[in-house]
Design an enzyme around this catalytic site. Structure first.
Site, PDB file in Angstrom:
ATOM      1  N   LYS A 119       7.824   5.796  -6.719  1.00  0.00           N
ATOM      2  CA  LYS A 119       6.884   6.205  -7.778  1.00  0.00           C
ATOM      3  C   LYS A 119       7.591   6.965  -8.895  1.00  0.00           C
ATOM      4  O   LYS A 119       7.195   6.892 -10.055  1.00  0.00           O
ATOM      5  CB  LYS A 119       5.746   7.049  -7.185  1.00  0.00           C
ATOM      6  N   LYS A 201       3.982  -7.882  -2.081  1.00  0.00           N
ATOM      7  CA  LYS A 201       2.611  -7.587  -1.667  1.00  0.00           C
ATOM      8  C   LYS A 201       1.657  -7.767  -2.861  1.00  0.00           C
ATOM      9  O   LYS A 201       2.024  -7.466  -4.000  1.00  0.00           O
ATOM     10  CB  LYS A 201       2.581  -6.117  -1.212  1.00  0.00           C
ATOM     11  N   LYS A 204      -2.574  -4.718  -7.731  1.00  0.00           N
ATOM     12  CA  LYS A 204      -3.292  -4.737  -9.026  1.00  0.00           C
ATOM     13  C   LYS A 204      -2.333  -4.549 -10.197  1.00  0.00           C
ATOM     14  O   LYS A 204      -2.655  -4.845 -11.325  1.00  0.00           O
ATOM     15  CB  LYS A 204      -4.402  -3.681  -9.043  1.00  0.00           C
TER      16      LYS A 204
END
Length: 335
Positions: A119, A201, A204
């Site tokens: 992140k 994976k 969104k």
């Protein structure tokens, strides 16, 4: 007394961030299993809205996302008569225990978290302290409810391991206080990959909008995305190494129809990928139809939604306060 102990259902805790679109991957990988767990376990579910602000949120959109996610999860089958389902920010013990656990979590442990590294790379302009100490809040979420089990995907195993370490450390210092939770790996957990890049994976944040199906996508959009799904040149519906696209479509078809891979292979023997993709798309559309209809009903009834999340938060607060007070007493706080 022995019978009461034998009959106690195990407690499961799980949370999902309300950070926008809930995908078919979220649903088949986690939410569908949450619904199935409700009869066999005492389930405590939360919208992890405190976790969400490690990334900047636009207030009006964030508020809308939280309500939409709550309505959508009810539509998926979370039953507030069987489970607790609340917004994390409505239960102040989460933030309070998180601070305490921060003081029992080592800097080195947090710096090894792969999700922090990932992140930080994605949000290089906002590497905040919350992003770093996020796993201590996650530990608080779980330990507050003395959860026996936590459903985890591959990307959360490291956080659960840290939660176990924190619990064991605290128990060792002060005497048994927390249940040390185990991972719950669902028997039929589906790992759904991107329709455009089946090595990744479904997400969104996929750069290619055709790679991701949202639970509220219109039927025609779902069909279009499946028809464009990446396959291979083999033109044979079978599960095999190197056939990532087809394997993914078979996994999705199996998850929504209940058919085994052998049955799917027999069903499409001698048929091309066009027929297969159409069938998968149609099966997903039919599976999502009742969810979308229930969501539309819930969305019109904001008073009912509020009644559900407030009542669950009240119960969650009562349960979690017992743990928090025990923790504070052991540390030496005056209560």
């Amino acid at each position: 007394m022995e019978n009461q102990t034998a009959e106690r259902k195990k407690i499961i805790f799980s949370a999902i961030q309300p950070s926008g679109t809930i995908t078919l991957g979220n649903y088949l990988g986690a939410l569908k299993n949450w619904v199935a767990l409700q009869d066999d376990f005492d389930c405590i579910f939360a919208l992890a809205d405190l976790h969400t602000i490690t990334v900047r949120q636009e207030p009006a959109k964030f508020r809308r996302n939280i309500l939409e996610a709550y309505a959508l999860l009810l539509a998926c089958g979370i039953d507030v008569n069987k489970s607790l389902f609340f917004m994390q920010s409505h239960v102040h013990t989460h933030a309070e225990l998180a601070w305490i656990l921060n003081c029992y979590t080592q800097f080195g442990e947090l710096s090894r978290m792969t999700q922090f590294k990932d992140k930080s790379a994605k949000h290089a302009d906002n590497i905040n302290a919350g992003l770093f100490t996020y796993p201590a809040l996650m530990a608080a979420d779980i330990l507050l409810y003395q959860a026996d089990l936590v459903p985890v995907g591959a990307d959360q195993k490291q956080h659960l391991e840290l939660t176990r370490n924190i619990a064991e450390r605290f128990n060792g210092l002060y005497s048994p206080t927390f249940v040390v939770p185990d991972a719950y790996i669902p028997k039929n957990g589906a790992r759904i990959m991107s329709l455009q890049d089946p090595t990744k994976k479904m997400s969104k944040s996929d750069e290619n909008a055709n790679g991701c199906i949202a639970l509220l996508d219109k039927p025609e959009d779902i069909m279009r995305k499946f028809k464009r799904a990446v396959t291979d040149s083999d033109a044979c519906v079978r599960y095999a190494e190197g056939k990532d696209g087809v394997n993914n479509l078979m996994g999705i078809y199996s998850a929504v129809t209940g058919r085994s891979f052998d049955e799917i292979e027999r069903e499409f023997e001698g048929k091309g990928y066009g027929d297969f993709k159409t069938a998968v798309g149609e099966a997903v559309v039919e599976h999502l139809r009742p969810i979308q209809e229930r969501y539309a009903d819930y969305s019109k009834n904001k008073d009912y939604l509020e009644q559900c999340y407030r009542a669950s938060a009240e119960k969650a607060l009562a349960i979690s306060l017992r743990t928090l007070r025990k923790v504070m007493k052991k540390i030496g706080y005056i209560l």
